[in-house]
Scaffold this active site. Sequence first.
Site, PDB file in Angstrom:
ATOM      1  N   LYS A  78       0.852  -1.189   0.000  1.00  0.00           N
ATOM      2  CA  LYS A  78       0.000   0.000   0.000  1.00  0.00           C
ATOM      3  C   LYS A  78       0.892   1.244   0.000  1.00  0.00           C
ATOM      4  CE  LYS A  78      -3.964   1.869   2.630  1.00  0.00           C
ATOM      5  NZ  LYS A  78      -4.777   1.692   3.856  1.00  0.00           N
ATOM      6  N   SER A 153      -9.712   1.610   2.875  1.00  0.00           N
ATOM      7  CA  SER A 153      -8.870   2.389   2.004  1.00  0.00           C
ATOM      8  C   SER A 153      -7.792   1.599   1.245  1.00  0.00           C
ATOM      9  CB  SER A 153      -8.166   3.469   2.831  1.00  0.00           C
ATOM     10  OG  SER A 153      -7.289   2.869   3.765  1.00  0.00           O
ATOM     11  N   SER A 177      -9.752  -0.739   7.112  1.00  0.00           N
ATOM     12  CA  SER A 177      -9.161  -0.520   5.782  1.00  0.00           C
ATOM     13  C   SER A 177      -8.451  -1.715   5.168  1.00  0.00           C
ATOM     14  CB  SER A 177      -8.200   0.665   5.827  1.00  0.00           C
ATOM     15  OG  SER A 177      -8.920   1.866   5.740  1.00  0.00           O
TER      16      SER A 177
END
Lengths: 486, 490
Positions: A78, A153, A177
């Site tokens: 990420k 996210s 997330s």
Amino acid sequence: MELKRLTISSLHNRIARGEVKAADVCRAALDRIERLSELNAFITVRADAAMARADEIDHAAERGDKLPPLAGAVIAIKDNMVMRGVRTTAGSRILFNYKPPYTATAVDRLETAGAIIVGKTNLDEFAMGSSTENSAYGPVRNPWDTTRVPGGSSGGSAVAVASGMAMGALGSDTGGSIRQPASLSGVVGLKPTYGRVSRYGLIAFGSSLDQIGPFANSVEDAARILGVIAGHDPNDSTSSNVEVDDYVKSISSDVSGLRVGVPREYYGEGLDVEVKGKVEASIMKLQEMGAEIIDISLPHTEYAIPVYYLIATAEASANLARYDGVRYGYRAEEASTLKAMYSRTRDQGFGAEVKRRIMLGTYALSAGYYDQYYGKSQKVRSLIEGDFRNAFAKCDVIVTPTAPTPAFKLGEKTADPLEMYLSDIYTITANLAGVPGLSMPCGLSSSGLPIGLQLIGKHFDEATLLRTAHNLEQALGADFTPPPVM
Amino acid sequence: MRDKYEAVIGLEIHAQLKTDSKIFCGCSTRFGDEPNSNTCPVCLGLPGALPVMNRRVIEMAARAALALNLNINHESIFSRKNYFYPDLPKGYQISQYDQPFSERGWVEIPTSERNESGHATEWQTKRFGITRLHLEEDAGKSLHEGMPDASKSYVDLNRSGVPLAEIVSEPDFRSSWEAYDYMQYLRRTLLYVGVCDGNMEEGSLRCDANVSVRVRGAEKFGTKVELKNLNSFKFLQKALEYEIDRQIAAVEAGEKIPQETRLWNERESKTYAMRSKEEAHDYRYFPEPDLPPLITAEELIQKLRAELPELPEARRRRFVEEYELSFEDAAQLTDSRGMADYFEEVVRPSGNAKAAANWILNELTRELKSAGIDIAHSPLSALQLAEMIKLIDSGGISGKMAKDVLIRMYQSGRPAEEVVREIGGSQVSDEASIRAFVDQAIQSNPRQLEQYRGGKTGLFGFFVGQVMKLSGGRANPQVVNEVLKNALEG
């Protein structure tokens, strides 16, 4: 070669035996990333660096060296975890050109363990969002239905794994997330106990809630990745000294006698009937395998969302103060005073959701409001922790849905932030209490979208989560490969 | 008019703790290095970096706290103090707010007003309360002068993350001199316990003051004004004095004092308004989630307490009592731990405290000062000075000769006996030799002898001078006195 058909453990052995080349696996991943670029899962792809790393592993295998545990595993990160010399944006314009001089501990441990870091995945700006639509680099699309969001996210990481661009990925989870996009994208996602994985090098959102964890196509692969990244780090004072279990070994035990708690507060209003049905069917499966099902209550659940949005935004308002245009990242050039430089830089550099949360958090900490908002939230947070303590006196693991619905349409909730916040309603409590949570696919909806189930465990008892999930995964026996995209 | 009013002053002092590395990372704290050379992701506030507590800071802070009679909290909490400034890389300073490192301390010290020429008028012992000593990280520094492009601002983050102890006093000072004496004492104490180098020019010790005035006897405080930029003792005292006068004049004129922050301008000897209360920051303190509570173990406190040196005020009092020194001499001798240690190292073998005090405070201090040497590195060792004093006391050399001897010892580092031999032997004390000088002096001055014998006994000193001259200054004055008296009255 299809990455979805590989597991990290089998790959390790096959590379060691010379049956498979890490370079071929890596090339397959890069091809897939290229071919599915419309999904917008990656912000930065490290094609050359990844291939060079794959060659090193192949050379090591040819020499007959003992290969590290993740040798050849293609992993995506990420883009809110820093990597030395690799652009790290956190999905924000304000870091559009930022190249960090150091590497996050979790990423460093993966590389040391032989993983090939293929690139940096798209995310909601500073991990603030539940759909990966709040990225300055465009939204991520769900491979199961490209008109739908992958969750967020960590949407880029979830999609990279779901669509075979990587064998595993790291995400970060502040209020769901990792677990919510895992659920919406049909992969396994694990948020470890707060303090289990070092946050050093993770770009902070809500520091007392943030935790790095793995995405994978199987529970076993998730266990393998967690085993590598978990453990104390002298660079993170909040990382724990508790010993790291042998997660891969722990999954092989069965679940007979396991006490499974079902909290009634998680099955009420707002829960999609199909989701409810699949989760309940999975609970039945656990019972069939010898687990004991116990009705429990987590009575302060209803306060979780307001408490979360006060604590996370308060911490974020301070964490994001450093993006001021002075030392790195974006700077508005036309400003003539310091104050104007600050406000224009931050106005132009941050997106709408980030600004909303900074303002909310600033307000919650303001003189005269602190006790009423931040202070009170901390008290309620203790009550939520107490709920879990009480529940875990009666059970070993808790089963809930991960998200109230399967993947929703792009743009469906962007107009109403509160509606969007509700998609994390089942995941937020684990962050507030600091306990581990895992999402795994447990079925498909009638329209063919994956449905996720969440397991919540005691502090530092990831082993029980993984064992339960592995048993259930084997019992369900389903294949969660999305249909060919486009 | 000033007598009608009373000033109320509190001080906030920032002391850099002299650890080798910074409070939350391993970077060096060295002063004066190439800008931004002592930095890392943590003290640059880079995304993802996290603070880790430097354990050495806790020990130093504890030593300071114990020396100031503060109670150290077993558990203290770091907080984020939020504000934007280019030299503050994270946009917040890690400091302490609720539950600071230590609280409720005091000092009991002599203080005095000063007359026109700056001399103390009357020393009195007063007790001043200390609210708290807490820990925080220093910010960086904005650079303006001497930079390549005058239209730009530059930032040096070498200082970012240097450990600071903020020491907040109670509003217990009633005059600029009380604040001055307290600040002096605080600096001395921090130096004694070895936690701060006390260098105000380099900013390792900094001071802000809160000042208000009220009609003498009133219970309520006046509106307080914060004074900044007080980076020397002189500035502190002058700025307070100026500010007290300014506030009294304003109150007399019927004006309201606004709550504000003012800066001392040394060139103009004035304070200027910097920002009003309305413009003041709302720091939005909240507990630092990246750091667990700071635990200071009771065993550590006990150990450090036991190791604490004798503190300056206690030592000053002991010097007065034990060595029968004057207040001023004792105060000067205890000004630094090095000086006080040196003094006692001279007293022990020489057994003469008065002489030790005189030689140290006059000749030695003058020599050290002109060479810019700290007494701890004095070329004249305490033992050598003690030997010299013993030589004087045994009549081996005269006091007059000793001054010369001391300077030669200081310069050469050689022992007293050797120096005395070198400059022409030691003092002449035997009666026969001295009688020869005396006889010669009397014979050469018949007129003065007659006058003396006629009752002008004041001429005794004249004859002493003649004898000393004849002996090349080496005659023992006591013996000279005796022999001369007998001869003149003979």
